[in-house]
Design an enzyme around this catalytic site. Structure first.
Site, PDB file in Angstrom:
ATOM      1  N   GLN A  36       0.826  -1.211   0.000  1.00 29.93           N
ATOM      2  CA  GLN A  36       0.000   0.000   0.000  1.00 29.93           C
ATOM      3  C   GLN A  36       0.863   1.265   0.000  1.00 29.93           C
ATOM      4  O   GLN A  36       0.608   2.196  -0.752  1.00 29.93           O
ATOM      5  CB  GLN A  36      -0.944   0.009   1.222  1.00 29.93           C
ATOM      6  CG  GLN A  36      -1.972   1.125   1.142  1.00 29.93           C
ATOM      7  CD  GLN A  36      -2.723   1.369   2.451  1.00 29.93           C
ATOM      8  OE1 GLN A  36      -2.389   0.798   3.493  1.00 29.93           O
ATOM      9  NE2 GLN A  36      -3.720   2.223   2.397  1.00 29.93           N
TER      10      GLN A  36
ATOM     11  N   ASP B 208      13.468 -11.580  -1.223  1.00 30.02           N
ATOM     12  CA  ASP B 208      12.908 -11.947   0.079  1.00 30.02           C
ATOM     13  C   ASP B 208      13.822 -11.350   1.142  1.00 30.02           C
ATOM     14  O   ASP B 208      14.975 -11.772   1.279  1.00 30.02           O
ATOM     15  CB  ASP B 208      12.852 -13.479   0.205  1.00 30.02           C
ATOM     16  CG  ASP B 208      12.271 -13.919   1.542  1.00 30.02           C
ATOM     17  OD1 ASP B 208      12.009 -13.051   2.405  1.00 30.02           O
ATOM     18  OD2 ASP B 208      12.087 -15.140   1.728  1.00 30.02           O
TER      19      ASP B 208
ATOM     20  N   TYR C 117       1.731  -7.524  16.348  1.00 30.06           N
ATOM     21  CA  TYR C 117       2.218  -6.460  15.461  1.00 30.06           C
ATOM     22  C   TYR C 117       2.775  -5.293  16.284  1.00 30.06           C
ATOM     23  O   TYR C 117       3.885  -4.816  16.043  1.00 30.06           O
ATOM     24  CB  TYR C 117       1.040  -6.007  14.587  1.00 30.06           C
ATOM     25  CG  TYR C 117       1.301  -4.835  13.678  1.00 30.06           C
ATOM     26  CD1 TYR C 117       2.150  -4.940  12.590  1.00 30.06           C
ATOM     27  CD2 TYR C 117       0.650  -3.611  13.883  1.00 30.06           C
ATOM     28  CE1 TYR C 117       2.363  -3.871  11.738  1.00 30.06           C
ATOM     29  CE2 TYR C 117       0.840  -2.541  13.032  1.00 30.06           C
ATOM     30  CZ  TYR C 117       1.706  -2.676  11.957  1.00 30.06           C
ATOM     31  OH  TYR C 117       1.905  -1.619  11.119  1.00 30.06           O
TER      32      TYR C 117
ATOM     33  N   LYS D 233       6.612  -3.962  16.522  1.00 27.58           N
ATOM     34  CA  LYS D 233       6.971  -2.581  16.173  1.00 27.58           C
ATOM     35  C   LYS D 233       7.707  -1.903  17.338  1.00 27.58           C
ATOM     36  O   LYS D 233       8.668  -1.168  17.136  1.00 27.58           O
ATOM     37  CB  LYS D 233       5.720  -1.772  15.798  1.00 27.58           C
ATOM     38  CG  LYS D 233       5.120  -2.147  14.453  1.00 27.58           C
ATOM     39  CD  LYS D 233       6.051  -1.804  13.303  1.00 27.58           C
ATOM     40  CE  LYS D 233       5.467  -2.128  11.956  1.00 27.58           C
ATOM     41  NZ  LYS D 233       6.396  -1.957  10.842  1.00 27.58           N
TER      42      LYS D 233
END
Ligand code: NAD
Ligand code: SER
Length: 321
Positions: free
Chosen positions: A14, A54, A144, A148
């Site tokens: 995105q 990758d 997540y 982070k």
């Protein structure tokens, strides 16, 4: 002076598509190498170099950095909050190992600058809900968010221990029409526009009054580039900067869409993503970013709504959706 040569990892996502295109405008098409695990995004095709990569394969990454004479790395590969809860081990592994691979190569190859985004997901239920400050209680409840927050401290560590010039922003949820969002809780604020135009209705997985910090993609791209262009001595935060755009609930964005599409209706079927959204602050204090590098957002909800509807209508007309 060494010519800037940029590697964007996760360039087909995105943010990656729009950031790569913007970096190519600034640094020249040939100097921005896009890379991803998946096929090249159609919007990138023909605009500059692309390599299949990758980021978990450190040797291959190292080879590409040397072969392409890379001087700056933007690392965007990650598993986002909603997908992360379905496979916590994979999310932890990709989100932290990719960063360590990049930071170690940056140290060994004297890479001039590294960019790695963090997220409002570092904050948890014990953080202040309104105008959440740069430094506060941080106890994330998603894998997540945990990855982070750990990543932020790896950035800080590599900066202080090895002088790797790594910079970071805690993005809010990002709204965009060019490339699809990739499995976050904030994706609802993109899906709602698609469904409004295609179905005239949207079933939301949050509640009508779930407020989340959000930002329009042009503001996020500008913030990223402004941070990366700031003189290093102005950067006081080496974990990750809070940045703020706007804050709204599903009910408010639905009402804004209804102004342009009067037939539009919304209904609510909350799922596991509600608990994720409710663990985050509702709004963010970005005064440190404003003080250090004069960050200011431009887009509010009504401008975003007008722009999203106009651009998605064009895409629909040309069968690009
Ligand atoms: P995305 O999921 O749309 O894109 C990530 C890209 O990384 C994908 O194209 C994917 O194919 C690629 N990728 C995954 N594994 C890879 C691997 N092993 N090697 C190479 N590429 C791989 O994500 P995005 O929304 O563009 O987010 C980019 C970054 O910004 C992430 O770190 C994310 O946590 C952060 N962020 C995003 C948002 C948001 O709302 N989009 C908000 C806060 C932070
Ligand atoms: N947009 C992201 C997510 O929902 C926030 O980091 O996961």
């Amino acid at each position: 002076m060494t010519k800037d040569r940029i590697l964007v990892i996760g360039a087909c996502g995105q943010i990656g598509v729009e950031l790569t295109l913007e970096l190519r405008k600034i640094y020249g098409d040939a100097n921005v190498v896009a890379s991803d695990l998946r096929e090249e995004n159609p919007l990138l095709k023909g605009t500059g170099p692309y390599v299949s990569l990758d980021v978990m394969n450190k040797e291959m990454l190292h080879v590409q950095v040397i072969r392409q004479n890379i001087t700056q790395i933007y690392l965007l590969a990650a598993i986002l909050s909603a997908t992360g809860e379905k496979n916590p081990h994979l999310a932890w592994s990709l989100n932290t190992q990719s960063l360590l691979n990049v930071l170690e190569i940056a140290k060994d190859e004297n890479i001039q600058k590294v960019y790695w985004p963090s997220s409002i997901a570092v904050f948890g239920p014990t953080s202040p809900k309104i105008n959440c400050p740069q430094q506060t209680i941080i106890e994330p409840i998603t894998v997540y968010g945990i990855s982070k927050y750990a990543g932020e401290f790896w950035c800080n560590y590599f900066y202080h221990r090895y002088q790797v010039d790594v910079r970071s922003l805690r993005y809010p949820g990002l709204i965009s029409y060019k490339s699809e969002p990739g499995g976050g809780t904030t994706d609802y604020a993109v899906e709602i526009f698609h469904d409004a135009l295609e179905e005239n209705s949207y079933t939301c997985f949050l509640k009508e009054d779930t407020y989340i910090p959000m930002m329009y993609m042009p503001d996020a791209i500008r913030a990223t580039i402004e941070l990366m262009e700031t003189n290093a001595d102005k950067i006081s935060v080496r974990t990750s900067y809070n940045i703020s755009g706007m804050s709204f609930s599903p009910k408010e964005i639905a009402a804004e869409i209804k102004k342009h599409l009067p037939e539009f209706t919304i209904n609510y079927q909350p799922d596991y993503r509600l608990a994720i959204a409710e663990s985050w602050p509702q709004s963010i204090d970005d005064s440190v970013a404003n003080k250090d590098w004069q960050w200011k957002p431009k887009f509010d909800l009504s401008e975003v709504t007008i722009d999203m509807i106009a651009n998605l209508k064009k895409k629909l007309k040309n069968n690009f959706i």
